[in-house]
Design a protein around this motif. Sequence first.
Motif, short mmCIF file in Angstrom:
data_model
loop_
_atom_site.label_atom_id
_atom_site.label_comp_id
_atom_site.label_asym_id
_atom_site.label_seq_id
_atom_site.Cartn_x
_atom_site.Cartn_y
_atom_site.Cartn_z
N SER A 37 0.68 -1.08 -0.07
CA SER A 37 -0.46 -0.25 0.35
C SER A 37 0.94 1.17 -0.07
CB SER A 37 -1.17 0.18 1.13
OG SER A 37 -1.00 1.18 1.34
N PRO A 38 0.05 2.06 -0.55
CA PRO A 38 1.50 3.54 -0.90
C PRO A 38 1.14 4.06 0.57
CG PRO A 38 -0.22 3.41 -2.77
CD PRO A 38 -0.05 2.05 -2.23
N GLU A 39 -0.21 4.48 0.57
CA GLU A 39 -0.81 4.80 1.87
C GLU A 39 0.60 4.78 2.91
OE1 GLU A 39 -3.66 5.66 -1.04
OE2 GLU A 39 -3.14 3.62 0.06
N LEU A 40 1.13 3.53 3.00
CA LEU A 40 1.75 3.06 4.37
C LEU A 40 3.17 3.35 4.13
CD1 LEU A 40 -0.16 -0.66 5.55
CD2 LEU A 40 -0.36 1.85 6.38
N THR A 41 3.79 3.04 2.65
CA THR A 41 5.06 2.92 2.52
C THR A 41 5.21 3.67 0.81
OG1 THR A 41 5.09 0.77 1.37
CG2 THR A 41 5.27 0.63 3.72
N GLY A 42 4.09 4.26 0.57
CA GLY A 42 4.53 5.45 -0.47
C GLY A 42 5.71 6.41 -0.26
N PRO A 43 5.92 6.96 -1.40
CA PRO A 43 6.84 8.02 -1.68
C PRO A 43 5.49 9.18 -1.48
CG PRO A 43 6.13 7.30 -3.94
CD PRO A 43 5.69 5.79 -2.83
N PRO A 44 6.35 10.22 -0.69
CA PRO A 44 5.99 11.72 -0.90
C PRO A 44 4.78 11.99 -2.37
CG PRO A 44 7.58 11.91 -0.04
CD PRO A 44 7.50 10.94 -0.90
N LYS A 45 3.56 12.77 -1.60
CA LYS A 45 3.12 12.61 -3.66
C LYS A 45 3.44 13.65 -4.20
CE LYS A 45 -2.33 12.06 -1.27
NZ LYS A 45 -3.02 12.08 -1.64
N PHE A 46 4.30 14.58 -3.68
CA PHE A 46 4.79 15.26 -5.00
C PHE A 46 5.86 14.75 -5.35
CE2 PHE A 46 5.91 16.70 -0.20
CZ PHE A 46 7.50 15.94 -0.72
N ALA A 47 6.33 14.16 -4.62
CA ALA A 47 8.21 12.97 -5.14
C ALA A 47 8.08 12.93 -6.85
CB ALA A 47 7.77 12.20 -4.48
N GLY A 48 6.88 12.60 -7.56
CA GLY A 48 6.54 11.74 -8.44
C GLY A 48 5.22 10.78 -8.64
N LYS A 49 5.21 9.23 -9.16
CA LYS A 49 3.92 9.70 -9.83
C LYS A 49 3.31 7.55 -8.68
CE LYS A 49 1.48 11.97 -12.78
NZ LYS A 49 0.78 12.94 -12.33
N VAL A 50 2.61 7.35 -8.61
CA VAL A 50 2.07 6.03 -8.12
C VAL A 50 1.36 5.39 -8.94
CG1 VAL A 50 1.36 4.20 -6.19
CG2 VAL A 50 2.55 6.28 -5.28
N ILE A 51 2.19 3.80 -9.81
CA ILE A 51 1.40 2.95 -10.17
C ILE A 51 0.17 2.07 -9.46
CG2 ILE A 51 0.65 2.41 -12.59
CD1 ILE A 51 1.34 5.04 -12.51
N ARG A 52 -1.15 2.24 -8.69
CA ARG A 52 -0.96 1.17 -8.21
C ARG A 52 -2.07 0.15 -9.32
NH1 ARG A 52 -3.80 3.86 -3.13
NH2 ARG A 52 -4.13 1.60 -1.99
N ALA A 53 -1.91 -0.97 -8.84
CA ALA A 53 -3.05 -2.23 -9.02
C ALA A 53 -4.33 -2.01 -8.63
CB ALA A 53 -3.05 -3.53 -8.88
N GLN A 54 -5.90 -1.50 -10.20
CA GLN A 54 -6.65 -2.03 -9.48
C GLN A 54 -7.97 -2.73 -9.92
OE1 GLN A 54 -7.83 1.47 -8.26
NE2 GLN A 54 -6.38 2.33 -8.89
N VAL A 55 -7.06 -3.73 -8.38
CA VAL A 55 -8.05 -5.14 -8.39
C VAL A 55 -8.24 -5.75 -7.22
CG1 VAL A 55 -6.65 -6.54 -10.77
CG2 VAL A 55 -5.77 -5.68 -7.94
N GLU A 56 -9.26 -6.41 -6.57
CA GLU A 56 -9.91 -6.34 -6.07
C GLU A 56 -8.54 -6.72 -4.44
OE1 GLU A 56 -13.81 -8.22 -5.39
OE2 GLU A 56 -14.26 -6.51 -6.91
N CYS A 57 -7.81 -7.66 -4.45
CA CYS A 57 -7.51 -8.28 -3.96
C CYS A 57 -6.19 -7.44 -3.26
CB CYS A 57 -6.88 -9.53 -3.60
SG CYS A 57 -5.75 -9.53 -5.69
N SER A 58 -6.05 -6.13 -3.93
CA SER A 58 -4.72 -5.16 -3.31
C SER A 58 -5.15 -3.80 -3.02
CB SER A 58 -3.72 -4.66 -4.92
OG SER A 58 -3.30 -4.10 -4.99
N PRO A 59 -4.71 -3.47 -1.54
CA PRO A 59 -3.43 -4.36 -1.20
C PRO A 59 -3.54 -5.33 -0.35
CG PRO A 59 -2.85 -2.77 0.33
CD PRO A 59 -5.14 -2.61 -1.05
N CYS A 60 -2.79 -6.97 -0.86
CA CYS A 60 -3.16 -8.40 0.78
C CYS A 60 -1.56 -8.61 1.08
CB CYS A 60 -3.37 -9.30 -1.00
SG CYS A 60 -1.34 -9.70 -1.60
N PHE A 61 -0.61 -7.90 1.09
CA PHE A 61 0.47 -7.58 1.70
C PHE A 61 0.98 -9.18 1.48
CE2 PHE A 61 -2.00 -4.42 3.62
CZ PHE A 61 -1.08 -3.08 2.84
N LYS A 62 0.63 -9.77 0.86
CA LYS A 62 1.66 -10.77 0.40
C LYS A 62 2.86 -11.23 0.01
CE LYS A 62 -2.41 -13.56 0.92
NZ LYS A 62 -3.93 -15.09 0.13
N ASN A 63 3.62 -12.12 0.00
CA ASN A 63 5.07 -12.35 -0.80
C ASN A 63 5.31 -13.43 -2.17
OD1 ASN A 63 5.72 -14.75 1.45
ND2 ASN A 63 7.59 -13.74 1.46
#
Length: 479
Positions: free
Chosen positions: A270-296
């Motif tokens: 999750s970028p809310e937990l470990t992502g960069p500051p918003k002004f630092a660039g762009k975050v591309i994140r998955a648009q699927v129901e199971c994300s974020p699952c935090f599984k490796n």
Amino acid sequence: MENILIRGVNWLGDAVMSLPAVRAIRKLHPTSNISILIKEKIADLFRWENTIDEVIIYSEGFTGKIKTIKELKNKKFKRAYLLQNALDAALITTVAGIPERVGWNRDCRRIFLTHPVPYHGEDRKIHHIDYFFEIPKRFNPSLLPDYPWINPSLKERLSARKELKNLKRPILALSPGAKYGDTKKWEAEKFIEVSKKFIGEYGSVVLFGSQGEDLEIKDSGIYNFIGKTSLRELICLLAECDILLCNDSGIMHLGYALGVPLVAIFGSTSPELTGPPKFAGKVIRAQVECSPCFKNRCPDIKCMKSIEVEDVWSALNEIIPSKKAVFFDRDGTLCKDANYLSKWEDFEVFPFIETLKELKNLGFLLIGISNQSGIARGIIREDFVKEVNQFFIDKYGFDDFFYCPHHPDERCFCRKPNPGMPLIARYKYGIDFRNSYVVGDKDIDMQLAQMIGAKGILISKDAKNLKEVVEIIKRDINA
């Protein structure tokens, strides 16, 4: 003098996110000797940190822990701040006889803590920067986390710049790996496709990462550093790149802490937990129901597969630094240096300042960057500094004006010649430093120009006045 210990975290990304907490501990103990206990693999990150007096290497294994305990005992620490969550951190500092031990009350270590920080499940749902920062904040609730800047020395920056000097600009740093697992890794073929597009349309690509993360792509526009650098070398080389594409990884955290605009790809995390500051660039994140699952691990990794090359390519195009700017010191460059300008009657702009508008017509942004330690010294009102800076924006067309309000003893990243102010401007405006200038009347302004890779113009040496500054820049672009 008191000796204070910080038990640092073990992972590179966490180490970057813990930097504001480390600096807050220095604010709690401004005159103390502060040591950090850390694993060797990330020790170089803290050898640059000017709020740390000593780096102690954590030795692993039974005999290593005994050695570490003996070393800690000999140093007679008064207090230990345990940024690491593990029981081991509390146990070792207890056995070492450190009388005060501060840390989160979790992982069965309450009995070993003299100052436990109450822990609830919700505490892990805040950004990790804030999570680490809660530990020093318990002693001073008014503390606020600063940005986790990393600042390589000028000598090391210049060495890395020399290493990359033959590559066509802009340079895209690309890091396809992630230690956590495959669920954090975008598909290698898509990284390769983006690389080829970037080389074809823009400049060069450099690859960073650990052994085994190679993309196995051969192209004259690619410089491969995977598995070939120390952490210190990696940081310096990354600082000299123009843009970064990566997964949620340690290198992502290094990138935004170095001021490199980035595109970060998130899947299981999750970028809310470990992502960069918003002004630092762009975050591309998955648009699927199971994300974020935090599984490796995952059998199909739908999250990463759902992210297309076009999504990433579009984000890169939005943040590639392409604008040019002229950064101006204020006092002694734009206006008379009144030795801590604090009232309007002492304010006097220099002749030919109107000529700076010619630079605007040539496509340059005009940006002020000024050290204003008089604010911290209690000599100047901060609102007066803002009023003067706004005057240059309103009357002479400056696009922005940044200032450092800190005392030199605060060891901040924004005080020139440190590059904090121009790096924030690059994030905000997409500035290409290689086509930009720094104009000032002091050596620190020229050192700043070197730090960011811009051209420096020194008032009284290179140019007598602002009109000559404009003429120098016009000659350069017409050469």
